[in-house]
Design a protein around this motif. Sequence first.
Motif, PDB file in Angstrom:
ATOM      1  N   THR A   1      64.872 115.664 -37.392  1.00 22.53           N
ATOM      2  CA  THR A   1      65.164 116.620 -38.460  1.00 22.53           C
ATOM      3  C   THR A   1      65.768 117.905 -37.921  1.00 22.53           C
ATOM      4  N   ASN A   2      66.154 117.896 -36.642  1.00 27.19           N
ATOM      5  CA  ASN A   2      66.690 119.119 -36.036  1.00 27.19           C
ATOM      6  C   ASN A   2      68.165 119.349 -36.327  1.00 27.19           C
ATOM      7  N   GLY A   3      68.783 118.469 -37.133  1.00 25.42           N
ATOM      8  CA  GLY A   3      70.179 118.655 -37.507  1.00 25.42           C
ATOM      9  C   GLY A   3      71.171 118.228 -36.455  1.00 25.42           C
ATOM     10  N   GLY A   4      70.722 117.481 -35.445  1.00 24.67           N
ATOM     11  CA  GLY A   4      71.603 117.046 -34.372  1.00 24.67           C
ATOM     12  C   GLY A   4      72.597 115.974 -34.749  1.00 24.67           C
ATOM     13  N   GLY A   5      72.427 115.339 -35.865  1.00 23.98           N
ATOM     14  CA  GLY A   5      73.370 114.323 -36.308  1.00 23.98           C
ATOM     15  C   GLY A   5      73.109 112.929 -35.781  1.00 23.98           C
ATOM     16  N   GLN A   6      72.096 112.765 -34.932  1.00 19.10           N
ATOM     17  CA  GLN A   6      71.829 111.436 -34.380  1.00 19.10           C
ATOM     18  C   GLN A   6      71.152 110.551 -35.414  1.00 19.10           C
ATOM     19  N   TRP A   7      71.486 109.265 -35.387  1.00 20.80           N
ATOM     20  CA  TRP A   7      70.921 108.282 -36.304  1.00 20.80           C
ATOM     21  C   TRP A   7      70.815 106.955 -35.558  1.00 20.80           C
ATOM     22  N   CYS A   8      70.086 106.008 -36.175  1.00 21.11           N
ATOM     23  CA  CYS A   8      69.932 104.686 -35.554  1.00 21.11           C
ATOM     24  C   CYS A   8      69.930 103.612 -36.634  1.00 21.11           C
ATOM     25  N   TRP A   9      70.265 102.402 -36.245  1.00 20.41           N
ATOM     26  CA  TRP A   9      70.049 101.232 -37.096  1.00 20.41           C
ATOM     27  C   TRP A   9      68.574 100.898 -36.975  1.00 20.41           C
ATOM     28  N   THR A  10      67.949 100.454 -38.051  1.00 20.44           N
ATOM     29  CA  THR A  10      66.522 100.153 -38.003  1.00 20.44           C
ATOM     30  C   THR A  10      66.285  98.654 -37.820  1.00 20.44           C
ATOM     31  N   ALA A  11      65.137  98.351 -37.209  1.00 11.87           N
ATOM     32  CA  ALA A  11      64.795  96.964 -36.918  1.00 11.87           C
ATOM     33  C   ALA A  11      63.308  96.736 -37.158  1.00 11.87           C
ATOM     34  N   ALA A  12      62.983  95.518 -37.539  1.00  9.57           N
ATOM     35  CA  ALA A  12      61.589  95.121 -37.778  1.00  9.57           C
ATOM     36  C   ALA A  12      60.848  94.990 -36.448  1.00  9.57           C
ATOM     37  N   ASN A  13      59.562  94.683 -36.535  1.00 10.82           N
ATOM     38  CA  ASN A  13      58.744  94.389 -35.361  1.00 10.82           C
ATOM     39  C   ASN A  13      58.771  95.538 -34.357  1.00 10.82           C
ATOM     40  N   GLY A  14      58.553  96.756 -34.863  1.00  9.62           N
ATOM     41  CA  GLY A  14      58.493  97.920 -33.988  1.00  9.62           C
ATOM     42  C   GLY A  14      59.816  98.277 -33.333  1.00  9.62           C
ATOM     43  N   GLY A  15      60.931  97.812 -33.896  1.00  2.33           N
ATOM     44  CA  GLY A  15      62.251  98.094 -33.346  1.00  2.33           C
ATOM     45  C   GLY A  15      62.817  96.973 -32.490  1.00  2.33           C
ATOM     46  N   PHE A  16      62.033  95.934 -32.226  1.00  7.16           N
ATOM     47  CA  PHE A  16      62.459  94.826 -31.369  1.00  7.16           C
ATOM     48  C   PHE A  16      62.877  93.583 -32.164  1.00  7.16           C
ATOM     49  N   GLY A  17      62.639  93.597 -33.475  1.00  5.17           N
ATOM     50  CA  GLY A  17      62.906  92.417 -34.297  1.00  5.17           C
ATOM     51  C   GLY A  17      64.272  92.437 -34.951  1.00  5.17           C
ATOM     52  N   ASP A  18      64.398  91.632 -35.991  1.00  6.61           N
ATOM     53  CA  ASP A  18      65.659  91.523 -36.717  1.00  6.61           C
ATOM     54  C   ASP A  18      66.059  92.858 -37.316  1.00  6.61           C
ATOM     55  N   TRP A  19      67.351  93.074 -37.405  1.00  6.20           N
ATOM     56  CA  TRP A  19      67.893  94.267 -38.044  1.00  6.20           C
ATOM     57  C   TRP A  19      67.511  94.224 -39.517  1.00  6.20           C
TER      58      TRP A  19
ATOM     59  N   CYS B   1      71.510 102.831 -46.603  1.00  9.95           N
ATOM     60  CA  CYS B   1      72.001 101.465 -46.419  1.00  9.95           C
ATOM     61  C   CYS B   1      73.514 101.531 -46.262  1.00  9.95           C
ATOM     62  N   THR B   2      74.029 101.006 -45.159  1.00 12.73           N
ATOM     63  CA  THR B   2      75.462 100.982 -44.910  1.00 12.73           C
ATOM     64  C   THR B   2      75.851  99.613 -44.379  1.00 12.73           C
ATOM     65  N   ASP B   3      76.874  99.041 -44.953  1.00 13.09           N
ATOM     66  CA  ASP B   3      77.367  97.727 -44.523  1.00 13.09           C
ATOM     67  C   ASP B   3      76.271  96.673 -44.516  1.00 13.09           C
ATOM     68  N   GLY B   4      75.273  96.811 -45.425  1.00 13.31           N
ATOM     69  CA  GLY B   4      74.216  95.814 -45.563  1.00 13.31           C
ATOM     70  C   GLY B   4      73.037  95.983 -44.624  1.00 13.31           C
ATOM     71  N   PHE B   5      72.968  97.113 -43.900  1.00 10.40           N
ATOM     72  CA  PHE B   5      71.873  97.337 -42.957  1.00 10.40           C
ATOM     73  C   PHE B   5      71.305  98.743 -43.114  1.00 10.40           C
ATOM     74  N   CYS B   6      69.994  98.861 -42.890  1.00  8.49           N
ATOM     75  CA  CYS B   6      69.309 100.150 -42.984  1.00  8.49           C
ATOM     76  C   CYS B   6      69.542 100.984 -41.729  1.00  8.49           C
ATOM     77  N   TRP B   7      69.589 102.288 -41.931  1.00 11.41           N
ATOM     78  CA  TRP B   7      69.689 103.259 -40.850  1.00 11.41           C
ATOM     79  C   TRP B   7      68.799 104.443 -41.208  1.00 11.41           C
ATOM     80  N   LYS B   8      68.513 105.279 -40.223  1.00 13.21           N
ATOM     81  CA  LYS B   8      67.760 106.509 -40.494  1.00 13.21           C
ATOM     82  C   LYS B   8      68.176 107.586 -39.506  1.00 13.21           C
ATOM     83  N   LYS B   9      67.953 108.838 -39.904  1.00 12.23           N
ATOM     84  CA  LYS B   9      68.171 109.955 -38.983  1.00 12.23           C
ATOM     85  C   LYS B   9      67.093 109.872 -37.908  1.00 12.23           C
ATOM     86  N   CYS B  10      67.439 110.273 -36.706  1.00 12.04           N
ATOM     87  CA  CYS B  10      66.478 110.224 -35.614  1.00 12.04           C
ATOM     88  C   CYS B  10      65.576 111.438 -35.567  1.00 12.04           C
TER      89      CYS B  10
END
Length: 135
Positions: A90-108, A79-88
């Motif tokens: 496990t290969n160690g590439g450093g990529q991450w995303c903000w997560t969203a409801a409704n299969g990724g199309f809904g509210d943050w 949780c950062t700045d009030g929003f969830c995130w996750k690593k994209c």
Amino acid sequence: MLFLNIVQLLALGASGVSASPSDIDECGTGGLYSVDISTLPEGVNPNGLRKCAEHPVANTTIAALEKRDCYYGAKPYGCTDGFCWKKCSTNGGGQWCWTAANGGFGDWIKCSSDDQCNAFQACGLGECQACGCSC
């Protein structure tokens, strides 16, 4: 500016989404989220789409000026700045995303602590420049 608002409203009307000028102003430079509902994956509720295209953190002046940093920490989500995130991955590439409801199309997905987030939440999808897997 008024012309741009009118064009955005007409475009949204064509996609079946209604918005007011205050909605457009609230979303800032990222604009309103628009998606052709006929292209949504099975299981995504078209009534549960988010209003704004960009993630709220990306709409802040500071975030807009910074390059999005890669994340190499051990935690797979948080949780950062009030929003969830996750690593994209496990290969160690450093990529991450903000997560969203409704299969990724809904509210943050909002949070106040890391334990309110998890690695099974969907990455934000769509026209957002700052939400999907990147760094």
